[in-house]
Design an enzyme around this catalytic site. Sequence first.
Site, PDB file in Angstrom:
ATOM      1  CG  HIS A  75     -42.558  -5.723  13.330  1.00 44.89           C
ATOM      2  ND1 HIS A  75     -42.650  -4.500  13.960  1.00 44.89           N
ATOM      3  CD2 HIS A  75     -43.697  -5.849  12.600  1.00 44.89           C
ATOM      4  CE1 HIS A  75     -43.785  -3.912  13.616  1.00 44.89           C
ATOM      5  NE2 HIS A  75     -44.434  -4.718  12.792  1.00 44.89           N
ATOM      6  CG  HIS A 232     -45.036  -2.040   8.381  1.00 48.74           C
ATOM      7  ND1 HIS A 232     -43.872  -2.240   9.072  1.00 48.74           N
ATOM      8  CD2 HIS A 232     -46.043  -2.502   9.176  1.00 48.74           C
ATOM      9  CE1 HIS A 232     -44.159  -2.774  10.255  1.00 48.74           C
ATOM     10  NE2 HIS A 232     -45.471  -2.953  10.334  1.00 48.74           N
ATOM     11  CG  ASP A 236     -47.098  -6.207   9.780  1.00 48.03           C
ATOM     12  OD1 ASP A 236     -46.071  -6.233  10.489  1.00 48.03           O
ATOM     13  OD2 ASP A 236     -47.972  -5.325   9.887  1.00 48.03           O
ATOM     14  CG  HIS A 259     -51.397  -8.883  12.327  1.00 46.94           C
ATOM     15  ND1 HIS A 259     -50.184  -9.136  11.717  1.00 46.94           N
ATOM     16  CD2 HIS A 259     -51.293  -7.650  12.884  1.00 46.94           C
ATOM     17  CE1 HIS A 259     -49.383  -8.101  11.904  1.00 46.94           C
ATOM     18  NE2 HIS A 259     -50.026  -7.196  12.602  1.00 46.94           N
TER      19      HIS A 259
END
Length: 296
Positions: A75, A232, A236, A259
Amino acid sequence: MREQTIKKSVELVGIGLHKGVPVTMKLEPLPTGSGIHFFRSDVGVNIELKPDNVVDTTMATVIAKDSHKVSTIEHLLSAVYAYGIDNLRIVLDNEEVPIMDGSSIGYCMLLEEAGIIEQDSTKKILKVKSPIEIKDGDKFVRLEPSDECVFDFSIHFPHPAIGTQKYKFEFSTKNYKEEIARARTFGFLSEVQYMRSIGLALGGSLDNAIVLDDTTILNKEGLRYKEEFVRHKILDAIGDMSLLGIPLLGAYISYAGSHKLNHLLTKKLLEEEAYEIVEIPQEYKLYDYELAKENA
């Protein structure tokens, strides 16, 4: 266009999302050519921001050196990338970056408080030359050549409040602050007990995440954007791509990316040398520096 750092040091105190412990974070300017570095002041360890230093991607991106970690970096890095900052020292007295409100808008405000200054070296950019893709079943992340920096993301969750969401984000600092920065991380109440049993989400609450039960959103204030969940995921992705250590010129396209997939994508891009390093054309406007300069 030249490299950038912050004008002055700034500091804040918060808690980590996953470990739930207090942490003080200080941002400090670095000389041109330094890159982004995390410094654990409690153990005296410096960790350079690069894909090879990623050690975990379970629910967050984690880097480490000599067994000393810095967790949940995406973030903050998303905002640092959006403001075009090339050289920065991030000092922490614990192992996790403060979660703030679960988005990156607090980091944007911190960077604007610090201000941005240009440095002596010419800014370079990583231009994608050929398509690169990482797949996991029907999930994928892909980079394609493009004359614009674009993040095109799709997700699907079998939940009444989410369902299928798509968003295409055309990158600039101004667009980032308006369209992406306020999008919060999210999680499901049914998963909280398991996550806490493995030492994650210990600092999570309705103050720093969107929380969903089986049918609805538990946050009384509701959503900040109609497509806050997929926005969001873009937030990321920008943070994860920043581990390349250089601004990206290309199209990032994903369905249900994570991720882990983002990390594998950065490694594959570098290993296959599917890029070239070029100076940013003068007419190409990635960053709106006045946002920070006016507020410094």
